[in-house]
Design an enzyme around this catalytic site. Structure first.
Site, PDB file in Angstrom:
ATOM      1  N   ARG A  37      -8.187  14.864   2.461  1.00  0.00           N
ATOM      2  CA  ARG A  37      -6.992  15.740   3.063  1.00  0.00           C
ATOM      3  C   ARG A  37      -5.852  15.629   2.574  1.00  0.00           C
ATOM      4  O   ARG A  37      -4.721  16.776   2.373  1.00  0.00           O
ATOM      5  CB  ARG A  37      -6.638  14.919   4.139  1.00  0.00           C
ATOM      6  N   ASP A  38      -5.632  14.752   0.959  1.00  0.00           N
ATOM      7  CA  ASP A  38      -4.805  15.079   0.004  1.00  0.00           C
ATOM      8  C   ASP A  38      -4.805  16.653  -0.525  1.00  0.00           C
ATOM      9  O   ASP A  38      -4.567  17.187  -0.819  1.00  0.00           O
ATOM     10  CB  ASP A  38      -4.876  13.647  -0.591  1.00  0.00           C
TER      11      ASP A  38
ATOM     12  N   ASN B  72      -3.479   6.083  -7.227  1.00  0.00           N
ATOM     13  CA  ASN B  72      -3.938   5.020  -6.347  1.00  0.00           C
ATOM     14  C   ASN B  72      -3.228   3.645  -6.943  1.00  0.00           C
ATOM     15  O   ASN B  72      -4.695   3.590  -8.563  1.00  0.00           O
ATOM     16  CB  ASN B  72      -3.957   5.597  -5.322  1.00  0.00           C
TER      17      ASN B  72
ATOM     18  N   HIS C   2     -10.741   2.242  -1.696  1.00  0.00           N
ATOM     19  CA  HIS C   2     -10.910   2.336  -0.143  1.00  0.00           C
ATOM     20  C   HIS C   2     -11.763   1.093  -0.133  1.00  0.00           C
ATOM     21  O   HIS C   2     -12.709   1.076   0.628  1.00  0.00           O
ATOM     22  CB  HIS C   2     -10.856   3.856   0.716  1.00  0.00           C
ATOM     23  N   ASN C   3     -10.873  -0.098  -0.842  1.00  0.00           N
ATOM     24  CA  ASN C   3     -12.044  -0.816  -1.577  1.00  0.00           C
ATOM     25  C   ASN C   3     -12.677  -2.009  -0.163  1.00  0.00           C
ATOM     26  O   ASN C   3     -13.646  -2.207   0.288  1.00  0.00           O
ATOM     27  CB  ASN C   3     -11.584  -1.700  -2.016  1.00  0.00           C
TER      28      ASN C   3
ATOM     29  N   TYR D  71       4.423   1.269  -3.380  1.00  0.00           N
ATOM     30  CA  TYR D  71       4.183   0.303  -4.330  1.00  0.00           C
ATOM     31  C   TYR D  71       5.424  -0.393  -5.088  1.00  0.00           C
ATOM     32  O   TYR D  71       6.174  -0.340  -6.046  1.00  0.00           O
ATOM     33  CB  TYR D  71       4.250   2.061  -5.221  1.00  0.00           C
TER      34      TYR D  71
ATOM     35  N   SER E  72      -6.042   6.678  12.941  1.00  0.00           N
ATOM     36  CA  SER E  72      -7.263   8.128  13.357  1.00  0.00           C
ATOM     37  C   SER E  72      -7.236   8.714  12.790  1.00  0.00           C
ATOM     38  O   SER E  72      -6.017   9.455  12.037  1.00  0.00           O
ATOM     39  CB  SER E  72      -6.873   8.591  14.654  1.00  0.00           C
ATOM     40  N   GLN E  73      -8.153   9.079  12.169  1.00  0.00           N
ATOM     41  CA  GLN E  73      -9.128  10.146  11.036  1.00  0.00           C
ATOM     42  C   GLN E  73      -8.722  12.064  11.712  1.00  0.00           C
ATOM     43  O   GLN E  73      -8.323  12.043  12.941  1.00  0.00           O
ATOM     44  CB  GLN E  73      -9.663   9.835  10.815  1.00  0.00           C
TER      45      GLN E  73
ATOM     46  N   LYS F 274      -7.985  14.355  -6.812  1.00  0.00           N
ATOM     47  CA  LYS F 274      -6.600  12.994  -7.105  1.00  0.00           C
ATOM     48  C   LYS F 274      -8.070  11.536  -6.821  1.00  0.00           C
ATOM     49  O   LYS F 274      -9.197  12.252  -6.301  1.00  0.00           O
ATOM     50  CB  LYS F 274      -5.359  12.799  -6.320  1.00  0.00           C
TER      51      LYS F 274
ATOM     52  N   HIS G   7       0.756  -1.164  -0.040  1.00  0.00           N
ATOM     53  CA  HIS G   7       0.024  -0.287   0.080  1.00  0.00           C
ATOM     54  C   HIS G   7       0.783   1.521   0.277  1.00  0.00           C
ATOM     55  O   HIS G   7       1.007   2.322  -0.592  1.00  0.00           O
ATOM     56  CB  HIS G   7      -0.948   0.212   1.199  1.00  0.00           C
TER      57      HIS G   7
END
Lengths: 81, 758
Positions: B130-131, B554, B109-110, B63, B329-330, B105, B60
Site C-alpha cells: 500500500r505504501d 523504517n 513487521h517483526n 521515530y 484494519s487492513q 521501500k 513506531h
C-alpha cells in the site's frame, strides 16, 4: 463411545475474508437482508470406548492443533458416552 | 445506528472534568509527554485524543529516538536529479528515464510475525504494497529479508513455516512475483524474528502522488475494507467495562488478518483514479490506522480537516470513537478529492466492488476536528500529532565488551588443515542453515507472475523488466549481516550496503538508490543506541561515498527479550537500473572451457564469518574491511562487461566465501569446475575468508586478456582460478580434493525441510 464436536471460529473482531465473500455473493441469489456471514470449521472426533478424560483431551486437541488461539476461539460439545 | 449506551468523552466533557484520571502510562506515554499534550490543548485530552497522541507519539510512528540520527541521511545524501521523492514520503521515488520512475521501500513487521507468523507476515507484505500504491505506482514485485532463531529450536518450526506461508499467501494472491531476499538463522533472533518486506512499483513520472490534504472544501474519502477491532489491543485500556462482558476474555488481540483480494482491488481502483486525475492526495492506512492517515494528510496539507467519524463503515458493533481511530484494519486508503469529482470516485470504487465513503472535508482552521454523532471528540492541531512529537536524545554508550570482542579474533581458532578436513568443511558449510539451499522457502512463492521477472532466486539480485519495448529494467538486492554489525556496527552496516550494491552490480545493473530497514534492540539501552548511531552513520557515509541516496526505510526498535537484544541488524535494499535486461549477467559457470576468475583481494578475514559461527559458535574480532571506492570500480566494470561477449556469468562472494560461491555456481549450472588456487595461497583461508569486494567471474575462452586489461585499467586485482568443464564431476580442487556433484547437492539441498521435520 464419546463423540466430541469442536467448533472453531475466528474471533469476532478478526476479519473473515471468506465470510465477507459469501456475504458479497448473497445479493446475486436475491437475498438482501443478511448483515453478516462468519465461516468456521466443525471437527468431529470419536474417542475409543474406554477413553478417559475425554473433555480434557479434546480441549488439548482443540487448543493446540485445531484452533489457532491467537485469532480463533473454539467450543466443545460432547455427545453421548 | 444503534443507540450509544456509553457516555462519549467529548471535548466539552474534557473541559468540564479537567482532573479526571487518564491511563496515559498504560498507553505508553511518559508523564512529561502527557503534560505536553495538556499544554498543546489547553485542557486534558479526550479519550480519543489521548489514543491518537499515544499512537502518533509512539516510537513506531514518531521515530522519537531515531530522528536525531536519521537526519544524517538528509544531510549526507548525494544530490541526484533522479530522486523525485525521498525520506518522509510513503516510499522513495527515483526516475529511471524521462518517462518512468520506480518507488521502493523495505519495512519491518517483526513483532506481529512472532505473535501470529502467518497473518503477521502477510499483513507486512500488504502494508508495504500500500505504501507503493500511495506514491502512485503499480506494485510489480516483492522481496523479503527473514531472520529466525536457531533452525533446530522448536519455536522456529512454528515461526518459519507460518511466515513463509503468510508471505506466499499474500503475495501470490495479490499476484506479485517474489524476486528474492535472504533467510538467516541465529539464536539471537529466537524471541524476536525479523520479517522485513520490500516492495517495488513503477509509474509514469506524471502520476506521482502526494499525501497532502490540500484544497479547502475538498472531500475526504475512506476506501477499502470496513473498519473492525483489528489491532486495537493497545488502546483497549480506554474501553468502558462493557466490552469484557462479551465472554471472550481478552478479545482484543493486536493481530490483524488481511485480505489480499481486497488489496488487489485497491491497487486497480487507485491506479484508475490516479490516471483519471481524480485524486488530490492519498495516504494508505497502516500501523496507526485512521489516526495516522488523518493527522499526516492534514498536517501536510492546508492544515485543517473535519471528519464525521460515524460515517466510517464498521465491521464490529459497539466500537467507540477511539477504537475507530486506532483500528489497524487492513486494506484501507484515504483519498482527498475535489467535491465535484467525489461522486465519480465513489462510482468507480463501486464498480470495482470496493466500499468508499465520504467521511470529511479539508478545512483551513488549522485544526483536525473529529465529530462522532455530532459530538466533537477530537479537536487538535494536526502537526502536533504528525510532526511535533517528542524528540529524544537518548544516552549513547559504547558497549563495555567492545575491546574484549575485538581481540577475540576468529583468525586464531583451530582450522582444518588436511585435504580431507577441508573437503569435509566445504560440505559441512554448504549444509549449514545460513548457506544451504533455500528453495524450500522460495518455491512457495510465485516468482514469475506478470512475465517480467528476468532473474529471481537464487540469483544475487532480482531483476525485473519495466518496459517490453526498450527492455529497461531494475535490479534489487536486500542484504544484512547482524554478526558483522555486532562486531562493528559502522563497518557492519557498510558491509551490508556494499554487499547489496555489489549484488545489484553483479547482474550488470547500475545501483541508483538505497532503502533501509534498521532492526535494533531497545533504544532505552545506551549500548543499543550506540549501535544504532554507528550503523546509521555508516550507511549515511556509505551512501555519500557511493553517490546514491537513501530514499526511505523504517526503524524497528525493541527487538529484545529481557536484557538480550538481537544483533544490530541493518538490512539494506539497493535498487539499480539496467538499460536492457537482455544484457543481465546470470549466475553459473558459462560453458565448458570458460575461465573462472576472482576479481578482488582475498585476505585472512575470518572474524564474524559463517565458518567461525558454524564450526566454533564463535563471534569476535573485527569484521572484514570495506572499501567503497573498490566497490564502485567493481560495479562500473561489471556494468561495462554486462551483455558483451567478455562475460558469461558472475557471482558475488559473501557468507561462506569462495567455497560457497563455487558450490552454488556448480549446483546451479550443472557443470563442473576445475580449480587451482594461486601459488602459495592457504587453501582454507582462500576458500572460507569473507573478505568484501569480491566477485567470481566466468570469462568465455579467448576473452581473458580483454577482461584482465579492463580490470587492470581500473586497478582491480583479478586472479584466474580455473576452468569450467562439463566432464568434471562437481568440484575438482587440484592438489587438494574432489567432491562429486551428487555429494555436493546432497549436502546443500533439502536441509530446511529436513530441519522442519519433513
Amino acid at each position: 463411545m464419546a463423540r466430541v464436536v469442536v467448533d472453531v471460529m475466528l474471533k469476532s473482531e478478526i476479519l473473515d475474508p471468506q465470510g465477507e465473500a459469501v456475504l458479497g455473493a448473497l445479493p446475486r441469489l436475491g437475498v438482501n437482508d443478511v448483515s453478516s456471514v462468519r465461516i468456521g470449521k466443525r471437527v468431529e472426533i470419536e474417542f475409543d470406548e474406554n477413553a478417559q478424560n475425554v473433555e480434557e483431551q479434546s480441549r488439548v486437541i482443540a487448543d493446540q492443533l485445531l484452533a489457532n488461539p491467537v485469532i480463533e476461539s473454539f467450543s466443545l460439545s460432547i455427545e453421548g458416552s | 445506528m444503534s443507540q450509544l449506551n456509553v457516555a462519549i468523552d467529548t471535548v466539552g466533557v474534557a473541559d468540564a472534568t479537567p482532573d479526571e484520571k487518564q491511563p496515559w502510562a498504560e498507553l505508553g506515554l511518559k508523564e512529561d509527554e502527557y503534560q505536553r499534550i495538556r499544554e498543546i490543548l489547553g485542557r486534558r485530552p479526550t479519550q480519543s485524543e489521548l489514543a491518537m497522541y499515544s499512537i502518533m507519539w509512539s516510537e513506531h510512528c514518531s521515530y522519537k529516538s531515531s530522528r536525531v540520527h536519521l537526519r544524517q541521511f538528509g544531510e549526507k545524501n548525494p544530490k541526484t536529479p533522479r530522486l523525485l521523492a525521498g525520506i518522509g514520503e510513503n516510499a522513495g521515488v527515483v526516475a529511471i528515464d524521462e518517462n518512468i520512475a520506480v518507488t521502493f521501500k523495505v519495512e519491518s513487521h517483526n513483532h506481529p510475525s512472532y505473535v501470529e507468523p502467518k497473518q503477521g507476515a502477510a499483513t507486512g507484505v500488504g502494508g508495504i504494497i500500500r505504501d507503493i500504491i500511495a506514491m502512485g505506482a503499480r506494485p510489480i514485485a516483492v522481496m523479503d529479508s527473514l531472520r529466525f532463531g536457531a533452525i533446530d529450536h522448536p519455536d522456529t518450526a512454528r515461526v518459519l513455516p507460518g511466515v513463509v506461508d503468510g508471505i506466499g499467501h499474500y503475495g501470490n494472491c495479490v499476484g506479485l512475483p517474489n524476486i528474492g531476499g535472504e533467510t538467516y538463522f541465529d539464536a539471537c533472533y529466537q524471541g524476536n524474528p525479523l520479517v522485513n518486506a520490500l516492495s517495488v512499483g513503477v509509474m509514469p513520472r506524471s502520476r506521482l502522488q502526494s499525501m497532502q490534504a490540500s484544497g479547502v472544501g475538498n472531500t475526504v474519502i475512506l476506501m477499502g475494507a470496513k473498519t473492525g477491532r483489528d489491532g486495537i489491543g493497545g488502546v483497549s485500556v480506554l474501553a468502558s467495562a462493557t466490552f469484557s462482558e462479551t465472554g471472550e476474555g481478552d478479545a482484543r488481540p493486536s493481530v490483524q488478518v488481511g485480505d489480499p483480494f481486497t488489496e488487489k482491488l485497491l491497487i486497480e481502483v487507485c491506479l484508475e483514479l490516479f490516471d483519471a486525475g481524480l485524486v488530490v492526495g492519498v495516504q494508505d492506512l497502516g500501523g496507526a490506522g485512521l489516526t495516522c492517515a488523518l493527522s499526516e494528510t492534514a498536517a501536510a496539507g492546508d492544515g485543517g480537516m473535519h471528519v464525521d467519524l460515524e460515517r466510517v463503515p464498521l465491521r464490529a458493533k459497539g466500537m467507540e470513537p477511539q477504537d475507530i481511530l486506532a483500528s489497524e484494519s487492513q486494506e484501507r486508503m484515504l483519498l482527498i478529492v475535489d467535491p465535484a469529482k467525489a461522486e465519480e470516485v465513489l462510482a468507480r470504487s463501486r464498480r470495482w466492488g470496493l466500499l468508499a465513503t465520504e467521511i470529511g472535508t479539508v478545512t483551513d482552521t488549522g485544526r483536525l476536528v473529529v465529530d462522532f454523532h455530532g459530538q466533537t471528540v477530537v479537536d487538535v492541531p494536526p502537526k502536533s500529532l504528525a510532526d511535533e512529537g517528542p524528540v529524544y536524545h537518548r544516552p549513547i554508550a559504547e558497549p563495555n565488551d567492545l575491546g574484549l570482542i575485538a581481540v577475540d579474533r576468529a583468525e586464531t581458532l583451530p582450522r582444518p588443515t588436511t585435504a580431507d578436513e577441508i573437503r569435509q568443511t566445504v560440505l559441512d558449510m554448504a549444509a549449514s542453515p545460513n548457506l544451504c539451499d533455500k528453495s524450500w522457502i522460495t518455491e512457495q512463492y510465485d516468482s514469475s507472475v506478470f512475465g517480467n521477472t528476468v532473474l529471481g532466486t537464487p540469483h544475487d539480485a532480482g531483476v525485473v523488466r519495466l518496459d517490453e519495448r526498450t527492455g529497461v529494467g531494475i535490479a534489487i538486492s536486500l542484504d544484512g549481516n547482524g554478526r558483522f554489525a555486532r562486531l562493528d556496527p559502522y563497518v557492519g552496516a557498510q558491509l551490508s550496503l556494499a554487499e547489496a550494491y555489489r549484488n545489484v552490480a553483479v547482474t550488470g545493473a547500475t545501483p541508483i538508490a538505497i532503502s533501509d530497514c534498521l532492526n535494533f534492540g531497545s533504544p532505552e539501552d545506551p549500548h543499543v543506541m550506540w549501535q544504532f548511531e554507528r550503523a546509521v552513520t555508516g550507511i549515511a557515509d556509505g551512501a555519500q561515498k557511493l553517490g546514491i541516496p537513501v530514499t526511505g526505510g523504517n526503524v524497528s526498535f525493541y527487538n529484545q527479550t529481557g536484557r538480550d537484544a538481537i544483533h544490530p541488524t541493518p538490512v539494506i535494499g539497493v535498487l539499480g537500473v539496467i538499460d536492457d535486461v537482455a544484457r543481465r549477467i546470470p549466475l553459473g559457470l558459462g560453458k565448458t572451457g570458460d575461465t573462472i576468475a576472482l576479481v578482488g583481494t582475498t585476505e585472512e578475514e575470518l572474524s564474524g564469518s559463517e565458518w567461525a559461527s558454524v564450526k566454533h559458535g564463535h563471534l569476535g574480532g573485527v569484521p572484514p574491511k570495506v572499501d567503497l571506492d573498490h566497490e564502485m570500480k567493481l560495479a562500473e566494470l561489471l556494468s561495462r562487461l554486462a551483455g558483451t561477449e567478455q562475460l558469461a556469468a558472475a557471482h558475488d562472494l559473501s557468507e561462506g566465501g569462495l567455497a560457497q560461491a563455487l558450490v552454488e555456481a556448480i549446483c546451479f549450472s550443472g557443470l563442473g569446475a576445475q580449480i587451482l588456487l594461486p601459488e602459495g595461497a592457504d587453501a582454507f583461508t582462500y576458500l572460507f575468508s569473507e573478505s568484501s569486494g569480491r566477485v567470481l567471474v566466468v570469462i568465455p575462452r579467448g576473452q581473458e586478456l580483454a577482461v584482465r586489461t579492463a580490470c587492470e585499467q581500473r586497478g582491480l586485482p583479478i586472479t584466474p582460478l580455473g576452468v569450467t568443464d562439463a566432464n568434471t564431476d562437481g568440484l575438482h580442487l587440484r592438489d587438494h580434493f574432489d567432491i562429486g556433484r551428487e555429494e555436493l547437492e546432497a549436502s546443500w539441498k533439502g536441509r530446511i525441510g529436513l530441519h522442519l521435520g519433513e
